[in-house]
Design a protein around this motif. Structure first.
Motif, PDB file in Angstrom:
ATOM      1  N   SER A   8      39.347   8.785  22.522  1.00  0.00           N
ATOM      2  CA  SER A   8      38.547   7.712  21.970  1.00  0.00           C
ATOM      3  C   SER A   8      38.249   8.056  20.514  1.00  0.00           C
ATOM      4  CB  SER A   8      37.239   7.605  22.756  1.00  0.00           C
ATOM      5  OG  SER A   8      36.336   6.792  22.059  1.00  0.00           O
ATOM      6  N   HIS A   9      38.288   7.072  19.681  1.00  0.00           N
ATOM      7  CA  HIS A   9      37.916   7.308  18.290  1.00  0.00           C
ATOM      8  C   HIS A   9      36.653   6.530  17.955  1.00  0.00           C
ATOM      9  CE1 HIS A   9      41.254   9.829  17.311  1.00  0.00           C
ATOM     10  NE2 HIS A   9      42.056   8.988  17.914  1.00  0.00           N
ATOM     11  N   SER A  10      35.767   6.495  18.929  1.00  0.00           N
ATOM     12  CA  SER A  10      34.485   5.853  18.696  1.00  0.00           C
ATOM     13  C   SER A  10      33.619   6.789  17.855  1.00  0.00           C
ATOM     14  CB  SER A  10      33.800   5.542  20.030  1.00  0.00           C
ATOM     15  OG  SER A  10      33.559   6.744  20.741  1.00  0.00           O
ATOM     16  N   LEU A  11      32.551   6.248  17.361  1.00  0.00           N
ATOM     17  CA  LEU A  11      31.644   7.042  16.542  1.00  0.00           C
ATOM     18  C   LEU A  11      30.637   7.741  17.446  1.00  0.00           C
ATOM     19  CD1 LEU A  11      31.083   4.477  13.673  1.00  0.00           C
ATOM     20  CD2 LEU A  11      32.630   6.414  13.700  1.00  0.00           C
ATOM     21  N   PRO A  12      30.383   9.028  17.213  1.00  0.00           N
ATOM     22  CA  PRO A  12      29.447   9.759  18.064  1.00  0.00           C
ATOM     23  C   PRO A  12      28.000   9.346  17.789  1.00  0.00           C
ATOM     24  CG  PRO A  12      30.190  11.158  16.290  1.00  0.00           C
ATOM     25  CD  PRO A  12      30.958   9.872  16.182  1.00  0.00           C
ATOM     26  N   SER A  13      27.156   9.625  18.751  1.00  0.00           N
ATOM     27  CA  SER A  13      25.736   9.299  18.597  1.00  0.00           C
ATOM     28  C   SER A  13      25.099  10.191  17.529  1.00  0.00           C
ATOM     29  CB  SER A  13      25.014   9.512  19.928  1.00  0.00           C
ATOM     30  OG  SER A  13      25.007  10.897  20.265  1.00  0.00           O
ATOM     31  N   ARG A  14      23.958   9.748  17.058  1.00  0.00           N
ATOM     32  CA  ARG A  14      23.197  10.582  16.122  1.00  0.00           C
ATOM     33  C   ARG A  14      22.864  11.911  16.772  1.00  0.00           C
ATOM     34  NH1 ARG A  14      20.460   5.747  15.612  1.00  0.00           N
ATOM     35  NH2 ARG A  14      20.912   4.652  13.691  1.00  0.00           N
ATOM     36  N   TRP A  15      22.519  11.902  18.052  1.00  0.00           N
ATOM     37  CA  TRP A  15      22.131  13.122  18.754  1.00  0.00           C
ATOM     38  C   TRP A  15      23.257  14.160  18.732  1.00  0.00           C
ATOM     39  CZ3 TRP A  15      18.406  16.046  20.039  1.00  0.00           C
ATOM     40  CH2 TRP A  15      18.572  17.042  20.996  1.00  0.00           C
ATOM     41  N   ARG A  16      24.500  13.740  18.970  1.00  0.00           N
ATOM     42  CA  ARG A  16      25.625  14.670  18.954  1.00  0.00           C
ATOM     43  C   ARG A  16      25.884  15.184  17.550  1.00  0.00           C
ATOM     44  NH1 ARG A  16      30.542  12.636  21.051  1.00  0.00           N
ATOM     45  NH2 ARG A  16      31.197  14.790  21.129  1.00  0.00           N
ATOM     46  N   ARG A  17      25.748  14.329  16.540  1.00  0.00           N
ATOM     47  CA  ARG A  17      25.930  14.791  15.158  1.00  0.00           C
ATOM     48  C   ARG A  17      24.811  15.757  14.772  1.00  0.00           C
ATOM     49  NH1 ARG A  17      26.573   9.372  11.945  1.00  0.00           N
ATOM     50  NH2 ARG A  17      25.380   8.607  13.707  1.00  0.00           N
ATOM     51  N   PHE A  18      23.583  15.462  15.219  1.00  0.00           N
ATOM     52  CA  PHE A  18      22.449  16.352  14.952  1.00  0.00           C
ATOM     53  C   PHE A  18      22.663  17.710  15.632  1.00  0.00           C
ATOM     54  CE2 PHE A  18      18.377  18.091  16.438  1.00  0.00           C
ATOM     55  CZ  PHE A  18      17.767  18.322  15.216  1.00  0.00           C
ATOM     56  N   SER A  19      23.102  17.698  16.866  1.00  0.00           N
ATOM     57  CA  SER A  19      23.341  18.942  17.596  1.00  0.00           C
ATOM     58  C   SER A  19      24.404  19.781  16.900  1.00  0.00           C
ATOM     59  CB  SER A  19      23.764  18.644  19.031  1.00  0.00           C
ATOM     60  OG  SER A  19      22.742  17.965  19.707  1.00  0.00           O
ATOM     61  N   ALA A 159      32.471   8.050   0.610  1.00  0.00           N
ATOM     62  CA  ALA A 159      33.726   8.800   0.516  1.00  0.00           C
ATOM     63  C   ALA A 159      34.860   8.177   1.330  1.00  0.00           C
ATOM     64  CB  ALA A 159      33.510  10.238   0.970  1.00  0.00           C
ATOM     65  N   GLY A 160      34.546   7.176   2.150  1.00  0.00           N
ATOM     66  CA  GLY A 160      35.586   6.568   2.981  1.00  0.00           C
ATOM     67  C   GLY A 160      36.017   7.486   4.115  1.00  0.00           C
ATOM     68  N   THR A 161      35.044   8.215   4.666  1.00  0.00           N
ATOM     69  CA  THR A 161      35.321   9.124   5.778  1.00  0.00           C
ATOM     70  C   THR A 161      34.415   8.769   6.939  1.00  0.00           C
ATOM     71  OG1 THR A 161      33.723  10.733   4.904  1.00  0.00           O
ATOM     72  CG2 THR A 161      36.023  11.022   4.264  1.00  0.00           C
ATOM     73  N   ARG A 162      34.669   9.372   8.081  1.00  0.00           N
ATOM     74  CA  ARG A 162      33.802   9.184   9.242  1.00  0.00           C
ATOM     75  C   ARG A 162      34.011  10.327  10.208  1.00  0.00           C
ATOM     76  NH1 ARG A 162      34.110   3.879  10.991  1.00  0.00           N
ATOM     77  NH2 ARG A 162      34.568   3.415   8.858  1.00  0.00           N
ATOM     78  N   ILE A 163      32.974  10.603  10.956  1.00  0.00           N
ATOM     79  CA  ILE A 163      33.058  11.580  12.035  1.00  0.00           C
ATOM     80  C   ILE A 163      33.310  10.791  13.307  1.00  0.00           C
ATOM     81  CG2 ILE A 163      31.779  13.301  13.363  1.00  0.00           C
ATOM     82  CD1 ILE A 163      30.216  13.919  10.793  1.00  0.00           C
ATOM     83  N   VAL A 164      34.358  11.172  14.038  1.00  0.00           N
ATOM     84  CA  VAL A 164      34.712  10.443  15.256  1.00  0.00           C
ATOM     85  C   VAL A 164      34.588  11.335  16.482  1.00  0.00           C
ATOM     86  CG1 VAL A 164      36.211   8.767  14.116  1.00  0.00           C
ATOM     87  CG2 VAL A 164      37.178  10.919  14.950  1.00  0.00           C
ATOM     88  N   ASP A 165      34.391  10.689  17.601  1.00  0.00           N
ATOM     89  CA  ASP A 165      34.297  11.347  18.900  1.00  0.00           C
ATOM     90  C   ASP A 165      35.715  11.509  19.440  1.00  0.00           C
ATOM     91  OD1 ASP A 165      33.903  12.034  21.544  1.00  0.00           O
ATOM     92  OD2 ASP A 165      32.458  10.453  21.951  1.00  0.00           O
ATOM     93  N   ILE A 166      36.131  12.734  19.745  1.00  0.00           N
ATOM     94  CA  ILE A 166      37.497  12.951  20.224  1.00  0.00           C
ATOM     95  C   ILE A 166      37.515  13.453  21.669  1.00  0.00           C
ATOM     96  CG2 ILE A 166      38.492  13.298  17.945  1.00  0.00           C
ATOM     97  CD1 ILE A 166      38.407  16.350  18.588  1.00  0.00           C
ATOM     98  N   ARG A 167      36.427  13.240  22.399  1.00  0.00           N
ATOM     99  CA  ARG A 167      36.419  13.627  23.820  1.00  0.00           C
ATOM    100  C   ARG A 167      37.486  12.827  24.570  1.00  0.00           C
ATOM    101  NH1 ARG A 167      30.300  12.680  25.406  1.00  0.00           N
ATOM    102  NH2 ARG A 167      30.741  10.910  24.061  1.00  0.00           N
ATOM    103  N   PRO A 168      38.180  13.483  25.454  1.00  0.00           N
ATOM    104  CA  PRO A 168      39.168  12.740  26.256  1.00  0.00           C
ATOM    105  C   PRO A 168      38.452  11.817  27.247  1.00  0.00           C
ATOM    106  CG  PRO A 168      39.098  15.042  26.935  1.00  0.00           C
ATOM    107  CD  PRO A 168      38.178  14.901  25.759  1.00  0.00           C
TER     108      PRO A 168
END
Length: 172
Positions: A8-19, A159-168
């Motif tokens: 999945s290339h969805s965007l992770p939650s704030r909580w996961r980015r904070f962690s 910057a035109g970037t993003r952090i994505v969720d790569i969990r299967p």
């Protein structure tokens, strides 16, 4: 019914980015300690205020090198790997060196503005303990996420970037 693994290339939650960010802070503590140990040995510094400007430039460059090498190689630092996060361009590609450097410099803007505000507040109030508020500076990165439609960090938006969720995830 067969299950096929995909990413999945969805965007992770704030909580996961904070962690991930908190874990990153632990690793950066070790990096900063090691770099300053070598710096102090080579310069024969006896306390943190000796060569203060040079010390800050060296740390900025060392932390930047850590992030740029990680982002450029795999799009992930160790904490990002742990939390299954990856930094990519807006269209999902690996970052180029210039874009990674641009993002690194941009990510300092909000925390530095906050740090300046803490300094001004401390000077205004006369309470040196106000400086302790500096520990919240990294959290200022999350402020923009509440105003952004995709909950991106401001530096990622620019910057035109993003952090994505790569969990299967299993697809049926």
């Amino acid at each position: 019914m067969s299950a096929k693994a995909s990413f999945s290339h969805s965007l992770p939650s704030r909580w996961r980015r904070f962690s991930s960010m908190m874990y990153e802070g632990v690793l950066l503590f070790g990096l900063v300690f090691g770099v300053l140990l070598v710096f102090d040995f080579l310069t024969q510094s006896r306390h943190a205020l000796m060569l203060r400007d040079a010390r800050q430039v060296i740390l900025f460059m060392a932390i930047g090198l850590y992030f740029l090498l990680s982002w450029r190689r795999s799009g992930q630092t160790l904490p990002m790997k742990t939390w299954s996060l990856r930094l990519v361009t807006a269209d999902g590609h690996k970052l180029s060196w210039p874009r990674a450097l641009y993002r690194y410099v941009l990510m300092w803007i909000l925390p530095l503005i906050y740090a300046l505000g803490v300094q001004v507040l401390s000077s205004y109030t006369g309470y040196s303990s106000t400086h302790l508020l500096i520990v919240f500076a990294p959290l200022t990165l999350f402020i923009w996420t509440w105003f952004d439609a995709e909950q991106l960090f401001l530096h990622d938006r620019i910057a035109g970037t993003r952090i994505v969720d790569i969990r299967p995830h299993l697809k049926t």
